[in-house]
Design an enzyme around this catalytic site. Sequence first.
Site, mmCIF file in Angstrom:
data_model
loop_
_atom_site.group_PDB
_atom_site.id
_atom_site.type_symbol
_atom_site.label_atom_id
_atom_site.label_comp_id
_atom_site.label_asym_id
_atom_site.label_seq_id
_atom_site.Cartn_x
_atom_site.Cartn_y
_atom_site.Cartn_z
ATOM 1 C CD GLU A 53 -29.639 1.051 12.527
ATOM 2 O OE1 GLU A 53 -30.469 1.240 11.624
ATOM 3 O OE2 GLU A 53 -29.318 1.922 13.357
ATOM 4 C CD GLU A 108 -27.728 4.339 8.602
ATOM 5 O OE1 GLU A 108 -26.495 4.166 8.586
ATOM 6 O OE2 GLU A 108 -28.541 3.393 8.692
#
Length: 698
Positions: A105, A125
């Site tokens: 990210e 995640e």
Amino acid sequence: MTALYQVHDDVALITLNNPPVNGLGLATRQAITDGLAKANADAAVKAIVITGAGKAFSGGADIKEFGSPKALQEPNLLSVILAVENSAKPVVAAINGVCMGGGLELSLGCHYRIAAPGCNVALPEVKLGLIPGAGGTQRLPRALGVEPALNLIVSGEPVKSELLAMLPGQKLFDKMAASVESLQQEALALARSVADVRPLPLVRNLPCKHPQGDAYFQFARNMVKGMAKNFPAPAKCVDAVQAATQKKFDDGMAFERETFINLMWTSESRALRHLFMAERAASKIPDVPEDTPQRAIKSIAVIGAGTMGGGIAMNFLNAGIAVKMLEMKQEALERGVATIRKNYESQVKKGKLKQDKYEQRMSLLTTTLSYDDLKDADMVIEAVFEEMGVKEAVFKELDRVMKPGAILASNTSTLDVNKIAAFTKRPQDVIGTHFFSPANIMKLLEVVRGEKTAKDVLATVMALAKKIKKTAVVSGVCDGFIGNRMIEQYGRQGGFLLDEGCTPQQVDRAVEKFGFAMGPFRMGDLAGNDIGWAIRKRRYQEKPDMKYSKTADLLCEKGRYGQKTGAGWYDYQAGKREPIPNQEVIQMIEAHRASLGIKPRKISDEEIVQRLVFSLVNEGARLLEEGIAARAGDIDMVYLTGYGFPIHRGGPMNYANEVGLFNVVQAMNRFAQNPLDDAQFWQPAPLLAKLVAEGRTF
Ligand code: NAI
């Protein structure tokens, strides 16, 4: 130093340096924003490169900050990424290795990305029951394309950088470096070449569309539903990526944030995060420091080539470790080797194992009938009949022949490892390694620590377990160790349920609906009902006052041992594992019930599940209190990896925490009032009672 700041001529280089994987903990995040500010304030700097020290760019969130307020403290990851985007000078991510979660990210916030080949790229995640929470669901589809991005996000699996770079139209990597060695130079050159390009390109400004639009997302949703029935996160990944195609960037970010936070609060995500932490904790032993020296294990001997011996041997062959198997008779050796061969051949046939690998593994296997041939092995694992007399004879022989310092392990499932150790003059070298059947497949390994087991023996076996890809949990010495001692109480409770009015199918169905891979009666049929029978017969002698249902004994008296005899609680067709209800068994249960004068009552699924699971919890609390298990998380690992406990419940102890220990004890008190149950059985373990009184959890 969690990040290094250097200036190479006119380019600033920020190198993340937070071993082992450059996790984005608070200090690292601060160091990044400090570096950005410094570079922007320095008139001599024209562009900025961010890279990672060691083998990782960044593995994402710092697990040391898991669940702590530090994880959210400013600058949080969202703020860091904004600072990167808002840098007045171009920022290039030089991806040198592992690039996962928050690390990916962060790179997506950079204006340019250059990657070395061979980097593992992932948004994992979902494996913690979450979706990416720092823009991953909004930026990755823009950079990589909607479909490949969604695949990456929903699976959580890593993909190699060079494969992603080949995707048509991808904008994830502006450039691939020739090698990891040349990456830094190439990144600095890229930074220089774009130093004056304005406006700065931002991933957020890229278009995000799928040609089939909503139809594609509907298809994706259906796929995901079938695969992840007990977990909400994968479907939320689809929602979030769809939002990226429908909403303005900032609205999509808000949607991702809200979804992420909602998932944080689900019991499923808590269970997965608990599992993640428990798995790491289980490998740590409080009084055995991580730097404890280990013994070198290059060759293994296995005594007994039966069900367990063969499976145990395969684990080591798979890991490239030579194995010598010993038996009493040549025929037994041949049978054992043939079973191993058959196992590998079926893997080859299914395309799961290459022919040359198979041959290589088999070439590591040798056999013998003579103990003298074992003397050079670094470790020996005994898997002979479960009788103390046999174990005694074997360990005396091992003590005679094995070289000094060799580790002597027993795979016993019920016998006292301290007694076995005492058959030798080197009890410090003796340990229990309790594998689960089938030993080449089941993840769990209970490592049984004897009173005299040396610390370096324990450290060596724990490391070896990792090498053969097992989840190792340390257990003290007691009858049944952690897993089987608890399952015995679960089995007793299952018997009471039959006596009171349940059928095996009803109990199994309720437990399977709760999420267990298999209910207790199907499990009995798989493991062999005669095993429990043998244990009960022993208990009738040892503990004549203990209450037991006799139904399972009646079943065994009929020779219905389970799948191996084609009949147990259920019938089985040859070669098949589907349970077929049997009317005679039902009548047997009913007749026994009538002989006890019991009028059957309808028992709810909820009561069935609570009585079975809480019997595990109560015994688990006793194990903790006695120090047999070091942590509640260890018990959960045993149940999740060895007994098919539903992953999304996080193990029996985690489940009890979720229900609330007060509620668990309330239910136990209720069960104790039932005249057909065993009031003694439901006496809360002192530790459980204490935790409730103090308002605490396990
Ligand atoms: P098994 O009966 O399949 O195999 C035992 C083997 O040991 C036989 O091949 C036998 O010939 C050999 N043997 C017996 N005495 C010997 C001696 N003195 N020297 C050399 N070989 C000898 O038994 P299984 O199921 O493999 O069990 C072995 C051990 O593993 C037992 O201690 C058992 O409690 C334990 N165990 C079994 C599990 C299971 O699910 N079957 C699970 C976990 C542990």
